[in-house]
Design a protein around this motif. Structure first.
Motif, PDB file in Angstrom:
ATOM      1  N   TYR A  17      12.524  -1.581   0.489  1.00 56.45           N
ATOM      2  CA  TYR A  17      12.591  -2.002   1.881  1.00 56.45           C
ATOM      3  C   TYR A  17      13.715  -3.015   1.978  1.00 56.45           C
ATOM      4  O   TYR A  17      13.699  -4.052   1.309  1.00 56.45           O
ATOM      5  N   TYR A  39       9.064   0.644  -4.839  1.00 60.29           N
ATOM      6  CA  TYR A  39       7.752   1.183  -4.490  1.00 60.29           C
ATOM      7  C   TYR A  39       7.706   2.635  -4.943  1.00 60.29           C
ATOM      8  O   TYR A  39       8.732   3.300  -5.017  1.00 60.29           O
ATOM      9  N   GLU A  43       6.016   5.663   1.892  1.00 62.93           N
ATOM     10  CA  GLU A  43       4.964   5.045   2.697  1.00 62.93           C
ATOM     11  C   GLU A  43       4.688   3.614   2.241  1.00 62.93           C
ATOM     12  O   GLU A  43       4.509   2.716   3.064  1.00 62.93           O
ATOM     13  N   GLU A  44       4.659   3.385   0.921  1.00 61.48           N
ATOM     14  CA  GLU A  44       4.453   2.026   0.410  1.00 61.48           C
ATOM     15  C   GLU A  44       5.594   1.113   0.849  1.00 61.48           C
ATOM     16  O   GLU A  44       5.357  -0.032   1.237  1.00 61.48           O
ATOM     17  N   GLU A  46       7.462   1.442   3.478  1.00 61.46           N
ATOM     18  CA  GLU A  46       7.367   1.225   4.927  1.00 61.46           C
ATOM     19  C   GLU A  46       6.415   0.082   5.264  1.00 61.46           C
ATOM     20  O   GLU A  46       6.574  -0.583   6.284  1.00 61.46           O
ATOM     21  N   HIS A  47       5.436  -0.155   4.403  1.00 61.67           N
ATOM     22  CA  HIS A  47       4.442  -1.198   4.644  1.00 61.67           C
ATOM     23  C   HIS A  47       4.717  -2.458   3.820  1.00 61.67           C
ATOM     24  O   HIS A  47       3.822  -3.282   3.640  1.00 61.67           O
ATOM     25  N   ARG A  50       3.947  -5.870   5.563  1.00 60.42           N
ATOM     26  CA  ARG A  50       2.507  -6.065   5.750  1.00 60.42           C
ATOM     27  C   ARG A  50       1.837  -6.397   4.417  1.00 60.42           C
ATOM     28  O   ARG A  50       1.001  -7.298   4.337  1.00 60.42           O
ATOM     29  N   THR A  51       2.227  -5.680   3.371  1.00 57.64           N
ATOM     30  CA  THR A  51       1.676  -5.944   2.043  1.00 57.64           C
ATOM     31  C   THR A  51       2.011  -7.358   1.600  1.00 57.64           C
ATOM     32  O   THR A  51       1.146  -8.073   1.069  1.00 57.64           O
ATOM     33  N   GLU A  54      -0.145  -9.865   3.500  1.00 57.59           N
ATOM     34  CA  GLU A  54      -1.528  -9.849   3.008  1.00 57.59           C
ATOM     35  C   GLU A  54      -1.639 -10.592   1.679  1.00 57.59           C
ATOM     36  O   GLU A  54      -2.571 -11.374   1.469  1.00 57.59           O
TER      37      GLU A  54
END
Length: 75
Positions: A17, A39, A43-44, A46-47, A50-51, A54
Protein backbone atom coordinates in the motif's frame (compact mmCIF):
# COMPACT_ATOMS: atom_id res chain seq x y z
CA UNK A 1 25.08 7.34 -16.16
CA UNK A 2 24.32 6.88 -12.48
CA UNK A 3 26.66 4.74 -10.44
CA UNK A 4 23.99 3.69 -8.02
CA UNK A 5 20.43 3.02 -9.05
CA UNK A 6 17.69 3.33 -6.49
CA UNK A 7 15.79 0.10 -6.73
CA UNK A 8 12.68 -0.90 -4.93
CA UNK A 9 12.73 -4.22 -3.14
CA UNK A 10 9.99 -6.71 -3.70
CA UNK A 11 8.77 -9.46 -5.94
CA UNK A 12 5.78 -9.89 -8.20
CA UNK A 13 2.97 -11.42 -6.19
CA UNK A 14 3.75 -9.26 -3.16
CA UNK A 15 1.28 -6.46 -2.56
CA UNK A 16 1.97 -3.07 -1.00
CA UNK A 17 0.00 0.00 0.00
CA UNK A 18 1.59 3.27 -1.13
CA UNK A 19 1.13 5.98 1.49
CA UNK A 20 1.98 8.79 -0.91
CA UNK A 21 -0.37 7.80 -3.74
CA UNK A 22 -2.90 6.05 -1.48
CA UNK A 23 -3.13 3.06 -3.75
CA UNK A 24 -2.35 -0.65 -3.81
CA UNK A 25 0.56 -1.75 -5.95
CA UNK A 26 2.14 -5.05 -6.86
CA UNK A 27 5.82 -5.37 -7.03
CA UNK A 28 6.33 -2.57 -5.57
CA UNK A 29 6.42 0.66 -7.57
CA UNK A 30 7.26 3.24 -4.88
CA UNK A 31 10.21 3.54 -2.46
CA UNK A 32 10.09 1.68 0.84
CA UNK A 33 9.69 4.88 2.86
CA UNK A 34 6.33 5.47 1.17
CA UNK A 35 4.77 2.03 1.45
CA UNK A 36 3.40 -0.58 3.83
CA UNK A 37 3.78 -4.27 3.20
CA UNK A 38 4.35 -6.74 1.75
CA UNK A 39 0.93 -8.32 2.01
CA UNK A 40 -0.03 -11.76 0.73
CA UNK A 41 -3.01 -10.49 -1.28
CA UNK A 42 -4.40 -7.38 -2.89
CA UNK A 43 -7.30 -7.42 -0.41
CA UNK A 44 -4.92 -7.33 2.58
CA UNK A 45 -3.06 -4.39 1.06
CA UNK A 46 -6.35 -2.55 0.42
CA UNK A 47 -7.07 -2.72 4.16
CA UNK A 48 -3.55 -1.71 5.26
CA UNK A 49 -4.59 1.56 6.91
CA UNK A 50 -7.48 -0.06 8.79
CA UNK A 51 -5.23 -2.90 9.95
CA UNK A 52 -2.60 -0.42 11.15
CA UNK A 53 -5.22 1.61 13.04
CA UNK A 54 -6.57 -1.53 14.72
CA UNK A 55 -3.09 -2.65 15.75
CA UNK A 56 -2.22 0.81 17.07
CA UNK A 57 -5.39 0.78 19.16
CA UNK A 58 -4.52 -2.65 20.57
CA UNK A 59 -0.97 -1.59 21.44
CA UNK A 60 -2.13 1.69 22.96
CA UNK A 61 -4.45 -0.21 25.30
CA UNK A 62 -2.02 -3.04 26.09
CA UNK A 63 -0.90 -2.70 29.72
CA UNK A 64 2.43 -4.36 28.87
CA UNK A 65 3.19 -1.58 26.38
CA UNK A 66 3.32 1.20 28.96
CA UNK A 67 6.36 1.68 31.16
CA UNK A 68 5.49 1.01 34.81
CA UNK A 69 8.28 3.27 36.06
CA UNK A 70 6.86 6.19 34.08
CA UNK A 71 3.54 5.69 35.87
CA UNK A 72 5.24 5.53 39.28
CA UNK A 73 4.62 1.83 39.80
CA UNK A 74 7.17 -0.63 41.14
CA UNK A 75 8.03 -3.55 38.93
Amino acid sequence: MALFKKRTVGKPGEWFYCLEHRKVEEGPDCPGKDRMGPYASREEAEHAMRTAAERNEEWENDPRWHDRAARGEDG
